[in-house]
Write a protein that holds these residues in place. Structure first.
Motif, PDB file in Angstrom:
ATOM      1  N   VAL A 179       0.830  -1.209   0.000  1.00 38.24           N
ATOM      2  CA  VAL A 179       0.000   0.000   0.000  1.00 38.24           C
ATOM      3  C   VAL A 179       0.867   1.264   0.000  1.00 38.24           C
ATOM      4  N   LEU A 180       2.144   1.135   0.358  1.00 39.42           N
ATOM      5  CA  LEU A 180       3.039   2.303   0.390  1.00 39.42           C
ATOM      6  C   LEU A 180       3.590   2.673  -0.986  1.00 39.42           C
ATOM      7  N   ARG A 211       4.606   2.460  12.228  1.00 35.63           N
ATOM      8  CA  ARG A 211       5.219   3.624  11.567  1.00 35.63           C
ATOM      9  C   ARG A 211       5.119   3.504  10.047  1.00 35.63           C
ATOM     10  N   LEU A 212       5.261   2.271   9.546  1.00 38.64           N
ATOM     11  CA  LEU A 212       5.191   2.073   8.095  1.00 38.64           C
ATOM     12  C   LEU A 212       3.825   2.496   7.567  1.00 38.64           C
ATOM     13  N   PHE A 213       2.751   2.044   8.227  1.00 41.53           N
ATOM     14  CA  PHE A 213       1.427   2.480   7.773  1.00 41.53           C
ATOM     15  C   PHE A 213       1.264   3.986   7.930  1.00 41.53           C
ATOM     16  N   GLY A 214       1.945   4.547   8.941  1.00 44.10           N
ATOM     17  CA  GLY A 214       1.897   5.995   9.141  1.00 44.10           C
ATOM     18  C   GLY A 214       2.413   6.784   7.939  1.00 44.10           C
ATOM     19  N   ARG A 216       1.836   6.047   4.802  1.00 41.45           N
ATOM     20  CA  ARG A 216       0.670   6.172   3.930  1.00 41.45           C
ATOM     21  C   ARG A 216      -0.314   7.187   4.507  1.00 41.45           C
ATOM     22  N   ALA A 217      -0.584   7.039   5.810  1.00 45.00           N
ATOM     23  CA  ALA A 217      -1.579   7.902   6.448  1.00 45.00           C
ATOM     24  C   ALA A 217      -1.136   9.361   6.424  1.00 45.00           C
ATOM     25  N   ASP A 218       0.147   9.624   6.692  1.00 47.43           N
ATOM     26  CA  ASP A 218       0.622  11.009   6.684  1.00 47.43           C
ATOM     27  C   ASP A 218       0.570  11.603   5.279  1.00 47.43           C
ATOM     28  N   LEU A 220      -1.927  10.987   3.286  1.00 47.36           N
ATOM     29  CA  LEU A 220      -3.340  11.309   3.104  1.00 47.36           C
ATOM     30  C   LEU A 220      -3.785  12.477   3.960  1.00 47.36           C
ATOM     31  N   VAL A 221      -3.336  12.525   5.215  1.00 46.61           N
ATOM     32  CA  VAL A 221      -3.915  13.518   6.134  1.00 46.61           C
ATOM     33  C   VAL A 221      -2.957  14.642   6.505  1.00 46.61           C
ATOM     34  N   ASN A 222      -1.668  14.486   6.251  1.00 50.56           N
ATOM     35  CA  ASN A 222      -0.718  15.545   6.625  1.00 50.56           C
ATOM     36  C   ASN A 222       0.166  16.001   5.466  1.00 50.56           C
TER      37      ASN A 222
END
Lengths: 301, 301
Positions: A179-180, A211-214, A216-218, A220-222
């Protein structure tokens, strides 16, 4: 004039590197191909090698000294492992492979295995042999970064123990298949993000899968950028490895062997941790190891 | 008789699940397809859904309540995230999607995001809504194992904070794409090897990248079997996650939501650690959440 006296071969999973030497150990040619072990069935090794070196063969027999995955189960022929603790294998224990072409005298250097904890190397032992030929009194740790990074404890010319970390393969899989992949789809880079991620993972290795999923999340949201994302991905993985390999480097004389860009990814954070290191080229060391093996072979009656 | 009154849809990356309800909230049909979000362009969502539900449509308009990646950037239409801390989104904040077929009144429930540390969920918030509808006074932690496992702190009916771990995706990538794929190429399994690996990684998470390569090496030099290898691979990853999520489960009232086989992989080692948990079905919870959303929609004027 251009006839080979001996040929050095580093045959890994994805690539084939060949050096051709003439009279007086003069380098005549450097050749390479993408025909790595993973692409070849056993019968394909000899023709693949001949396609590269045929122009340099004369009428006599030429020594071909090989190292790497070419000696694995799935390679040209299986060269049994030496067992650590041991000196890096030399030509006296190399596997003689029967070639169809009588001009080729092929020898494959064994890899090294360790029973407990279970571990294996094929190719790195020849880099280590080259390093030790140039640094015979070295006492400390060698780190050989790559797809499967090796940390090797050296004493009295022997491989005392070693551990392999899958860091390079994890980076490749996560960056291209997970997903990354959309988050790190660029060649851009941030040294600061890399350094921060290494320190984070060294302190909290148990958080790495989060942290790895973070990353992707960062995105999207940051609004995390591609270069920072890519540097963080590699930084978390290298940091987790450095935490796991601490016993190998802390307070040790440390030498890094590999391509300069790769070696820097380990040397810089280790320097930050107060552990200096010296860097040695991966190609230079493997060639030095193959040369040493060739010389050993010629000393034998 | 078989005419839909409303339709519940859980549309994830790889699969589509549909429940059709008639008069009196009676379930008429359960439908599913492999047409997940990853396989569809935006224009393909409505025909894909219609191909499943058309037989159940009457002359009037039917509410279709959706959750999951269908609301992501790459989905049918983007439903903006709610921001934690927040209650799981209900129908009042759902995105109304204009369908071409006038019989469909489509609403997509928003996911939930967190700014710091950056994190996102889409689909799990609806399972959480379903769980909270049935357990309104719950105060503790929900764990939702999966490709991207979520740990969610719940208080006063709200998602207070959450963290995602890429454990499931790492297992899938390493088991099918990495050097380990030949070591774990079977469905066999060892509970004891799993338990040992979980404990090992909980105690030494920094060693995981090395332990992973050890699976391959132990196959080569110590005769490690496929079932033990597969159990160790997953055990190391789950153990690293449990170490990283310790703050979420230690001393907390813990509920696990998901398929029984998957939930057991977390519940068993946590019980060994002295943390009991209750298990709830993933399908049941998502359906309960979609039902709650439908009821909220009908309460609105």
């Amino acid at each position: 004039m251009n006839t080979a006296e001996w040929i050095a071969v580093n045959w890994g999973m994805s690539n084939l590197r060949v050096w051709v030497f003439g009279a007086g150990n003069t380098e005549i040619a450097q050749l390479s191909s993408d025909q790595g072990v993973e692409k070849l069935v056993p019968d394909a090794f000899e023709p693949t090698l001949l396609a590269l070196v045929d122009p340099y063969l004369g009428v006599g027999t030429v020594s071909v000294i090989c190292c790497g995955m070419v000696g694995a189960q799935e390679g040209w022929a299986e060269a049994a492992f030496a067992q650590a603790p041991c000196a890096p294998p030399d030509a006296s224990t190399a596997l003689a492979v029967k070639a169809k072409d009588p001009r080729l005298d092929v020898r494959i250097l064994p890899g090294v295995m360790q029973k407990s904890p279970g571990d294996v190397m094929r190719g790195e032992e020849t880099q280590i042999a080259g390093f030790l030929a140039q640094n015979p009194k070295f006492f400390g740790t060698l780190c050989l970064p790559g797809t499967h990074t090796k940390w090797v404890q050296i004493s009295a010319g022997e491989i005392v123990s070693f551990r392999t970390f899958m860091t390079g393969e994890l980076f490749s899989l996560l960056g291209t298949q997970s997903v990354l992949r959309h988050s790190v789809d660029s060649d851009s880079w941030s040294d600061a993000a890399f350094q921060d991620a290494v320190e984070d993972a060294m302190g909290s290795p148990q958080q790495v899968a989060s942290r790895l999923f973070g990353i992707r999340a960062d995105g999207l949201v940051n609004g995390l950028g591609q270069g920072e994302a890519r540097a963080r991905l590699l930084g978390y993985l290298v940091g987790m490895e450095l935490a796991g390999a601490r016993g190998y480097w802390l307070g040790q004389d440390l030498a890094l062997i590999g391509a300069p860009d790769l070696v820097k990814l380990y040397g810089d954070p280790l320097a930050q941790q107060g552990t200096p290191s010296r860097a040695f080229g991966g190609d230079e060391m493997v060639l030095a190891g193959l040369k040493t093996a060739y010389e050993t072979l010629n000393q034998d009656p």
